[in-house]
Design a protein around this motif. Structure first.
Motif, PDB file in Angstrom:
ATOM      1  N   GLN A  84       7.852   4.795  13.768  1.00  0.00           N
ATOM      2  CA  GLN A  84       6.950   5.318  12.751  1.00  0.00           C
ATOM      3  C   GLN A  84       6.046   4.185  12.281  1.00  0.00           C
ATOM      4  O   GLN A  84       6.438   3.017  12.281  1.00  0.00           O
ATOM      5  N   LYS A  85       4.849   4.517  11.882  1.00  0.00           N
ATOM      6  CA  LYS A  85       3.891   3.503  11.460  1.00  0.00           C
ATOM      7  C   LYS A  85       4.169   3.054  10.029  1.00  0.00           C
ATOM      8  O   LYS A  85       4.574   3.844   9.180  1.00  0.00           O
ATOM      9  N   LEU A  86       3.929   1.782   9.789  1.00  0.00           N
ATOM     10  CA  LEU A  86       4.053   1.223   8.446  1.00  0.00           C
ATOM     11  C   LEU A  86       3.072   0.062   8.332  1.00  0.00           C
ATOM     12  O   LEU A  86       3.168  -0.912   9.070  1.00  0.00           O
ATOM     13  N   SER A  87       2.135   0.173   7.415  1.00  0.00           N
ATOM     14  CA  SER A  87       1.137  -0.884   7.239  1.00  0.00           C
ATOM     15  C   SER A  87       1.635  -1.934   6.260  1.00  0.00           C
ATOM     16  O   SER A  87       2.489  -1.669   5.399  1.00  0.00           O
ATOM     17  N   VAL A  88       1.094  -3.132   6.404  1.00  0.00           N
ATOM     18  CA  VAL A  88       1.404  -4.195   5.441  1.00  0.00           C
ATOM     19  C   VAL A  88       0.949  -3.781   4.047  1.00  0.00           C
ATOM     20  O   VAL A  88       1.636  -4.030   3.052  1.00  0.00           O
ATOM     21  N   LYS A  89      -0.191  -3.118   3.967  1.00  0.00           N
ATOM     22  CA  LYS A  89      -0.722  -2.679   2.672  1.00  0.00           C
ATOM     23  C   LYS A  89       0.262  -1.771   1.944  1.00  0.00           C
ATOM     24  O   LYS A  89       0.558  -1.992   0.754  1.00  0.00           O
ATOM     25  N   SER A  90       0.782  -0.760   2.624  1.00  0.00           N
ATOM     26  CA  SER A  90       1.701   0.167   1.960  1.00  0.00           C
ATOM     27  C   SER A  90       3.006  -0.531   1.607  1.00  0.00           C
ATOM     28  O   SER A  90       3.612  -0.251   0.560  1.00  0.00           O
ATOM     29  N   PHE A  91       3.462  -1.444   2.462  1.00  0.00           N
ATOM     30  CA  PHE A  91       4.673  -2.204   2.156  1.00  0.00           C
ATOM     31  C   PHE A  91       4.496  -3.005   0.874  1.00  0.00           C
ATOM     32  O   PHE A  91       5.376  -3.010  -0.005  1.00  0.00           O
ATOM     33  N   LEU A  92       3.366  -3.692   0.738  1.00  0.00           N
ATOM     34  CA  LEU A  92       3.129  -4.524  -0.445  1.00  0.00           C
ATOM     35  C   LEU A  92       2.982  -3.683  -1.699  1.00  0.00           C
ATOM     36  O   LEU A  92       3.440  -4.092  -2.784  1.00  0.00           O
ATOM     37  N   VAL A  93       2.374  -2.519  -1.587  1.00  0.00           N
ATOM     38  CA  VAL A  93       2.264  -1.629  -2.746  1.00  0.00           C
ATOM     39  C   VAL A  93       3.649  -1.212  -3.218  1.00  0.00           C
ATOM     40  O   VAL A  93       3.965  -1.263  -4.418  1.00  0.00           O
TER      41      VAL A  93
END
Length: 199
Positions: free
Chosen positions: A159-168
């Motif tokens: 599944q996709k996971l962006s650095v941006k969403s992780f940091l949020v």
């Protein structure tokens, strides 16, 4: 005992650079660039060496690469082809017992400099720059490691996971860089963007 190199890294009482490492993210496919970005020649060096020089100028001596490239301690991705988050998860699981904080820096930032990195280092929390998830600083504490474990599980399921969403989700602080440092945040992902850099 605080060494000379440690003295350069003190940003506030109790913060010594021996507790901090930097990971240059070089493990991507560079598919849009069409060639390995880390090895692109720039200022008489490979691009990875230019980024590493900026890291050293910021006072960080503990430098790793996520991926593999000659001349650096490599942390091969445990989660292949999962983008920057795969490299971050793979590196953190190996480094969290050695360091309290890690800077994660993409290799495709030819203008990055010590002044920009020092803005992250000066913070005592997870942080990144506004509108730029990378580079970022992570504190490898229990809360962060739990979230990184969850992120790794997400990536392992393809599944996709962006650095941006992780940091949020982590609650990373977004720093607004001064205007004169905006250029230092430039990414180069395509041959056209690279030509703008070297022209």
């Amino acid at each position: 005992m605080v060494t000379a190199s440690g003295l350069r890294g003190i940003r506030s009482v109790g913060i010594i650079m021996d507790d901090l490492a930097a990971v240059i993210l070089v493990g991507g496919k560079s598919s849009r660039m069409g060639q390995d970005k880390a090895s692109l020649p720039y200022k008489g060096k490979r691009l990875v060496d230019v980024v590493a020089d900026a890291v050293r100028e910021a006072g960080i001596e503990n430098i790793y690469v996520s991926g593999e490239i000659d001349g650096y301690t490599s942390l091969p991705d445990l989660l292949l082809d999962r983008g920057p988050m795969g490299g971050i998860c793979s590196s953190a699981v190996r480094l969290h017992k050695q360091y309290e904080r890690v800077l994660f820096i993409p290799v495709d930032m030819p203008h990055i400099n010590a002044e920009l990195l020092n803005l992250l280092i000066a913070e005592s929390t997870a942080c990144h720059f506004k509108n730029h998830p990378l580079p970022c600083q992570l504190l490898l504490e229990r809360k962060t490691m739990r979230q990184l474990d969850a992120a790794a599980q997400t990536l392992a399921r393809k599944q996709k996971l962006s650095v941006k969403s992780f940091l949020v989700d982590l609650g990373s602080a977004a720093i607004t860089p001064p205007e004169h440092l905006q250029k230092a945040l430039t990414n180069t992902n395509t041959p056209e963007e690279w030509q703008e850099v070297i022209s």
